[in-house]
Write a protein that holds these residues in place. Sequence first.
Motif, PDB file in Angstrom:
ATOM      1  N   UNK A  69      55.635  57.793  67.934  1.00 62.80           N
ATOM      2  CA  UNK A  69      55.948  59.063  67.297  1.00 62.80           C
ATOM      3  C   UNK A  69      57.415  59.444  67.318  1.00 62.80           C
ATOM      4  N   UNK A  70      58.313  58.496  67.507  1.00 67.89           N
ATOM      5  CA  UNK A  70      59.734  58.830  67.552  1.00 67.89           C
ATOM      6  C   UNK A  70      60.396  58.738  66.176  1.00 67.89           C
ATOM      7  N   UNK A  71      59.598  58.646  65.112  1.00 68.43           N
ATOM      8  CA  UNK A  71      60.146  58.622  63.761  1.00 68.43           C
ATOM      9  C   UNK A  71      60.505  57.243  63.251  1.00 68.43           C
ATOM     10  N   UNK A  72      60.350  56.210  64.061  1.00 67.96           N
ATOM     11  CA  UNK A  72      60.652  54.847  63.623  1.00 67.96           C
ATOM     12  C   UNK A  72      59.427  54.246  62.936  1.00 67.96           C
ATOM     13  N   UNK A  73      59.652  53.200  62.179  1.00 66.29           N
ATOM     14  CA  UNK A  73      58.563  52.489  61.517  1.00 66.29           C
ATOM     15  C   UNK A  73      57.614  51.906  62.562  1.00 66.29           C
ATOM     16  N   UNK A  74      56.332  51.695  62.188  1.00 64.42           N
ATOM     17  CA  UNK A  74      55.409  51.043  63.124  1.00 64.42           C
ATOM     18  C   UNK A  74      55.908  49.634  63.462  1.00 64.42           C
ATOM     19  N   UNK A  75      55.644  49.152  64.671  1.00 59.05           N
ATOM     20  CA  UNK A  75      56.078  47.803  65.046  1.00 59.05           C
ATOM     21  C   UNK A  75      55.388  46.754  64.178  1.00 59.05           C
ATOM     22  N   UNK A  76      56.148  45.796  63.670  1.00 58.02           N
ATOM     23  CA  UNK A  76      55.590  44.787  62.766  1.00 58.02           C
ATOM     24  C   UNK A  76      56.120  43.389  63.066  1.00 58.02           C
ATOM     25  N   UNK A  77      55.315  42.420  62.631  1.00 55.41           N
ATOM     26  CA  UNK A  77      55.706  41.014  62.575  1.00 55.41           C
ATOM     27  C   UNK A  77      55.504  40.572  61.137  1.00 55.41           C
ATOM     28  N   UNK A  78      56.446  39.827  60.581  1.00 55.10           N
ATOM     29  CA  UNK A  78      56.308  39.222  59.263  1.00 55.10           C
ATOM     30  C   UNK A  78      56.408  37.720  59.453  1.00 55.10           C
ATOM     31  N   UNK A  79      55.336  36.992  59.147  1.00 57.61           N
ATOM     32  CA  UNK A  79      55.288  35.564  59.428  1.00 57.61           C
ATOM     33  C   UNK A  79      55.081  34.755  58.161  1.00 57.61           C
ATOM     34  N   UNK A  80      55.759  33.609  58.084  1.00 58.60           N
ATOM     35  CA  UNK A  80      55.608  32.673  56.973  1.00 58.60           C
ATOM     36  C   UNK A  80      55.770  31.251  57.500  1.00 58.60           C
ATOM     37  N   UNK A  81      55.424  30.277  56.658  1.00 58.10           N
ATOM     38  CA  UNK A  81      55.594  28.868  57.022  1.00 58.10           C
ATOM     39  C   UNK A  81      56.817  28.348  56.283  1.00 58.10           C
ATOM     40  N   UNK A  82      57.721  27.716  57.019  1.00 65.35           N
ATOM     41  CA  UNK A  82      58.954  27.183  56.422  1.00 65.35           C
ATOM     42  C   UNK A  82      58.689  25.840  55.750  1.00 65.35           C
ATOM     43  N   UNK A  83      59.672  25.385  54.988  1.00 62.87           N
ATOM     44  CA  UNK A  83      59.582  24.080  54.332  1.00 62.87           C
ATOM     45  C   UNK A  83      59.450  22.955  55.355  1.00 62.87           C
ATOM     46  N   UNK A  84      59.955  23.182  56.585  1.00 63.97           N
ATOM     47  CA  UNK A  84      59.868  22.162  57.640  1.00 63.97           C
ATOM     48  C   UNK A  84      58.578  22.291  58.450  1.00 63.97           C
TER      49      UNK A  84
END
Length: 128
Positions: A28-43
């Motif tokens: 509730x401190x006004x910041x965005x919710x904690x998130x992870x953004x995950x993808x698979x790299x070409x390697x």
Amino acid sequence: AVLKATLEDFVGQWTITAFASLDATTGGNGLEPPTLRLQVSASKQLTGQYQIGLWDGNLTGCLREFGDDQVVIFSYAGGEGGAPVSGGGWLRLGEVDSLEGEFLETAGNFIARRSQALAGRGPKPSRR
């Protein structure tokens, strides 16, 4: 039969819903919710970004098998309020569209829910 996870099963945007360390949540401190953004790299590595309050950075990991458990082991590097942080951690799929993991020696254990999947991909079955 035990379903085998692939790196693609971890892909998407995840919202962290619970943390062992209360100071790692935004609470509730006004910041965005904690998130992870995950993808698979070409390697063929899992790559991504995290944003947890004032703590953010990048991670890179690989899928490993420990007995019947499949876990992504990752390294991370970023900052917390201007101070550099780095370390390691792990991720594993839980129930449908849930993930559990740990940022070792910093934010601690967490649980996350998938908030956005890749286009055209439905919910993933449980891997436990």
